[in-house]
Design an enzyme around this catalytic site. Structure first.
Site, PDB file in Angstrom:
ATOM      1  N   ASP A  78       0.813  -1.213   0.000  1.00  0.00           N
ATOM      2  CA  ASP A  78       0.000   0.000   0.000  1.00  0.00           C
ATOM      3  C   ASP A  78       0.848   1.264   0.000  1.00  0.00           C
ATOM      4  OD1 ASP A  78      -2.083  -1.796   0.185  1.00  0.00           O
ATOM      5  OD2 ASP A  78      -3.223  -0.545   1.563  1.00  0.00           O
ATOM      6  N   CYS A 119       0.939  -8.355   4.691  1.00  0.00           N
ATOM      7  CA  CYS A 119       0.507  -6.967   4.524  1.00  0.00           C
ATOM      8  C   CYS A 119      -0.999  -6.820   4.326  1.00  0.00           C
ATOM      9  CB  CYS A 119       1.318  -6.296   3.428  1.00  0.00           C
ATOM     10  SG  CYS A 119       3.034  -6.006   3.973  1.00  0.00           S
ATOM     11  N   ASP A 120      -1.414  -5.581   4.097  1.00  0.00           N
ATOM     12  CA  ASP A 120      -2.768  -5.114   4.370  1.00  0.00           C
ATOM     13  C   ASP A 120      -3.912  -5.998   3.869  1.00  0.00           C
ATOM     14  OD1 ASP A 120      -1.037  -3.047   5.034  1.00  0.00           O
ATOM     15  OD2 ASP A 120      -2.470  -1.499   4.502  1.00  0.00           O
ATOM     16  N   LYS A 121      -3.987  -6.251   2.560  1.00  0.00           N
ATOM     17  CA  LYS A 121      -5.131  -6.991   2.029  1.00  0.00           C
ATOM     18  C   LYS A 121      -4.851  -8.485   1.962  1.00  0.00           C
ATOM     19  CE  LYS A 121      -6.397  -2.871   1.734  1.00  0.00           C
ATOM     20  NZ  LYS A 121      -5.080  -2.349   2.108  1.00  0.00           N
ATOM     21  N   CYS A 192       4.915  -2.434   8.203  1.00  0.00           N
ATOM     22  CA  CYS A 192       5.309  -1.142   8.789  1.00  0.00           C
ATOM     23  C   CYS A 192       4.987  -1.073  10.278  1.00  0.00           C
ATOM     24  CB  CYS A 192       4.663   0.003   8.029  1.00  0.00           C
ATOM     25  SG  CYS A 192       5.191   0.083   6.307  1.00  0.00           S
ATOM     26  N   GLU A 443      -6.959   4.488  -0.282  1.00  0.00           N
ATOM     27  CA  GLU A 443      -6.605   5.060   1.014  1.00  0.00           C
ATOM     28  C   GLU A 443      -6.210   6.517   0.833  1.00  0.00           C
ATOM     29  OE1 GLU A 443      -5.025   1.289   3.644  1.00  0.00           O
ATOM     30  OE2 GLU A 443      -3.566   2.661   2.818  1.00  0.00           O
ATOM     31  N   SER A 469      -5.573   4.796   5.561  1.00  0.00           N
ATOM     32  CA  SER A 469      -4.531   3.906   6.050  1.00  0.00           C
ATOM     33  C   SER A 469      -4.589   3.859   7.562  1.00  0.00           C
ATOM     34  CB  SER A 469      -3.165   4.416   5.593  1.00  0.00           C
ATOM     35  OG  SER A 469      -2.134   3.787   6.320  1.00  0.00           O
TER      36      SER A 469
END
Length: 553
Positions: A78, A119-121, A192, A443, A469
């Site tokens: 992202d 990570c995110d998704k 992160c 985002e 985010s």
């Protein structure tokens, strides 16, 4: 075993011949076949170490008598995708990941799965797949990044980097200082280092019961992460033997626990997209009004970056997610009988857990706030709800009223912010960035960071039908539903309209009469989705509203 469908009996001789073509011996073929879903790639910092995690998982599976078989899952960074068309492709990958993993798992009849996301998704996509496929499954992530450390001992993370760009445009720092930030804030591999979406979801895999303790918090660069991966590889064999499936673990009670821990940790607002989408795969529904009920009774115990000055590595040293859950247990806020991948209940898992640092994890009787980190607001601007990370909002912005500054894209808003056209008290409205209208629901970390970097985060609110985010802080309100492209009232806001925000009361109102709104609807033509070809166009036609998890219909 499921895998008997591809390896047993004379009628499966053709299938077996292809297993021999892969170099498998009879001994390997006769063991349970475990799919290892590796999200390794060389473009996402949180995934560059997953090859090592994968090898550790494979070792654990072999140690316990299984045959590991690796296949891939995609992942988008992202941060790298932020601020350009790439961000339209972030959320949409969640469903691609779920669909492709379902295809691979069922086509090849695995007996169990080990999911290796980070990570995110990637994490919610694989949780959706786990629920859908419903064979024994365990998660082990790649782990969080360490925080960046400057020469003076101060620390920072990716959110600091985006805000530094705003400070640069405000002429608060120069080129040299910006370059120092750029080279310092992301010092290692891993997701992160703040309580952003990736770490939020990895932490919630523990609370929902699908991962071992430490999965959300042990740093990527620690050898303990490799030991955790080996243990997960061994544990999947136990789950296969006992036939403990995701549907046995991700029950209604498990989602209640996940939402409760979410509130205590102060997780990313993106969890309000992902948890409903995962629940949907199990024929469960998360009502956003119920989210507020949980928030009302759950104290916020952690202020991890960007809400505070502590990082995931600090949470790990304090005892991790289980230590947060131990505090919640003191007030009977957890469903203790919920089953987990340990083969034990939540109550059994927490029996020997301690909170080792009550500054990182506040004691239940001394919380940051008596209510949870996320709030869902309702009103005529968002009849179906919108979401804000309450724990990252300055106290004086919890209640705010101001004139709207309206933009039909993120890019237009960014230009206005950097050109210093946004004033204290304004409410920035960014629309046509929802799941359908974006398409892809980008985002808005760039505009929120620009606002913060220019020193306006305590004076300016931002509202969007897009999303934020986990690195965002300030009065940033996203997921406005219905979205503009679906004719939601956000499509009819005009410059100068007064918008009232009352986070403690869960309210958001556009101070325009019903008659005036009716006139605007009759005279306003809605904008069409910005992308009309390819996957995004198909996504736009089939995606549901954000309040339902932006799932594909």
């Amino acid at each position: 075993m499921n895998s008997d469908n591809i390896k047993k009996g004379p009628e499966r001789s053709p299938n077996r011949s292809l297993l021999y073509a892969l170099g498998y011996t009879d001994e390997e073929i006769n063991r349970p076949l475990i799919g290892v879903v590796s999200s390794y790639n060389e473009i996402v910092p949180g995934h560059m170490n997953l090859d090592k995690i994968t090898e550790a998982v494979k070792a654990g599976i072999r140690l316990s008598g299984g045959t590991p078989i690796v296949f891939p899952a995609i992942a988008v960074c992202d941060g790298i995708a932020m601020g350009h068309i790439g961000m339209k492709y972030s959320l949409v990958t969640r469903d691609l990941i779920a669909d492709s993993t379902e295809c691979m798992a069922l086509a090849h009849q695995f007996d169990g799965l080990v999911m290796i996301p980070n990570c995110d998704k990637n994490v919610p996509g694989l949780l959706m797949a786990a629920a859908r496929v419903n064979i024994p499954t365990i998660f082990v992530s790649g782990g969080p990044m360490l925080a960046g450390r400057f020469r003076d001992g101060s620390r920072a993370s990716l959110s600091s980097m985006f805000e530094a760009v705003g400070s640069y445009y405000a002429k608060k720092i120069d080129d040299k200082e910006l370059d120092e930030f750029t080279r310092t804030v992301c010092p290692t591999c891993g997701s992160c280092s703040g309580m952003y979406t990736a770490n939020s979801m990895n932490c919630l895999t523990e609370s929902i019961g699908m991962a071992l303790s430490g999965n959300g918090t042990v740093p990527a660069v620690f050898s303990k992460r490799l030991r955790l991966a080996k243990t997960a590889g061994m544990k999947i064999m136990e789950l296969v033997e006992k036939n403990i499936k995701p549907s046995d673990i991700m029950t209604k009670d498990a989602f209640e626990n996940a939402l409760t821990v979410d509130m205590a940790l102060g997780c990313s607002t993106n969890t309000m997209l992902h948890l409903p989408a995962i629940a949907n795969e199990l024929n469960l529904t998360i009502d956003l009004k119920h989210v507020n009920e949980i928030s009302e009774k759950t104290p916020n115990l952690c202020h991890l970056a960007p809400a505070g000055r502590t990082y995931i590595e600090d949470l790990d040293l304090a005892g991790g997610v289980y230590a947060v859950m131990k505090e919640l247990q003191k007030k009977n806020l957890l469903k203790e009988s919920a089953m987990t991948v340990t083969g034990k209940t939540i109550k059994e898992n927490l029996s020997d857990v301690k909170n080792c640092n009550n500054e990182v994890i506040r004691d239940i009787d001394n919380p940051y706030t008596s209510t949870g980190g996320i709030a869902i607001l309702f009103g005529n601007l968002a009849p179906d709800g919108c979401v804000v990370k309450r724990s990252a909002v300055d106290e004086k912005m919890l209640v705010h009223s101001g004139p709207a500054r309206v933009f039909d894209s993120e890019e237009d808003a960014i230009r206005a912010i950097y050109d210093k056209k946004i004033n204290k008290g304004d409410v920035v409205v960014i629309r046509y960035e929802g799941p359908k209208g974006g398409p892809g629901m980008r985002e808005m970390l760039n505009p929120t960071s620009a606002i913060a970097g220019m020193g306006l985060d305590k004076d300016v609110a931002l509202i969007t039908d897009g999303r934020f985010s986990g690195a965002t802080r300030g009065a940033s309100i996203g997921h406005v539903s219905p979205e503009a492209a679906s004719g939601g009232n956000i499509a009819y806001v005009q410059d100068g309209d007064i918008i009232s925000i009352d986070i403690p009361s869960y309210k958001i109102e556009l101070k325009v009469t019903d008659d005036e709104l009716k006139k605007r609807k009759e005279s306003t033509k809605l904008l069409e989705p910005k992308v009309k070809l390819g996957y995004l166009a198909r996504y736009s036609k089939n995606v549901s509203s954000a309040n339902k998890g932006a799932i594909l219909c």
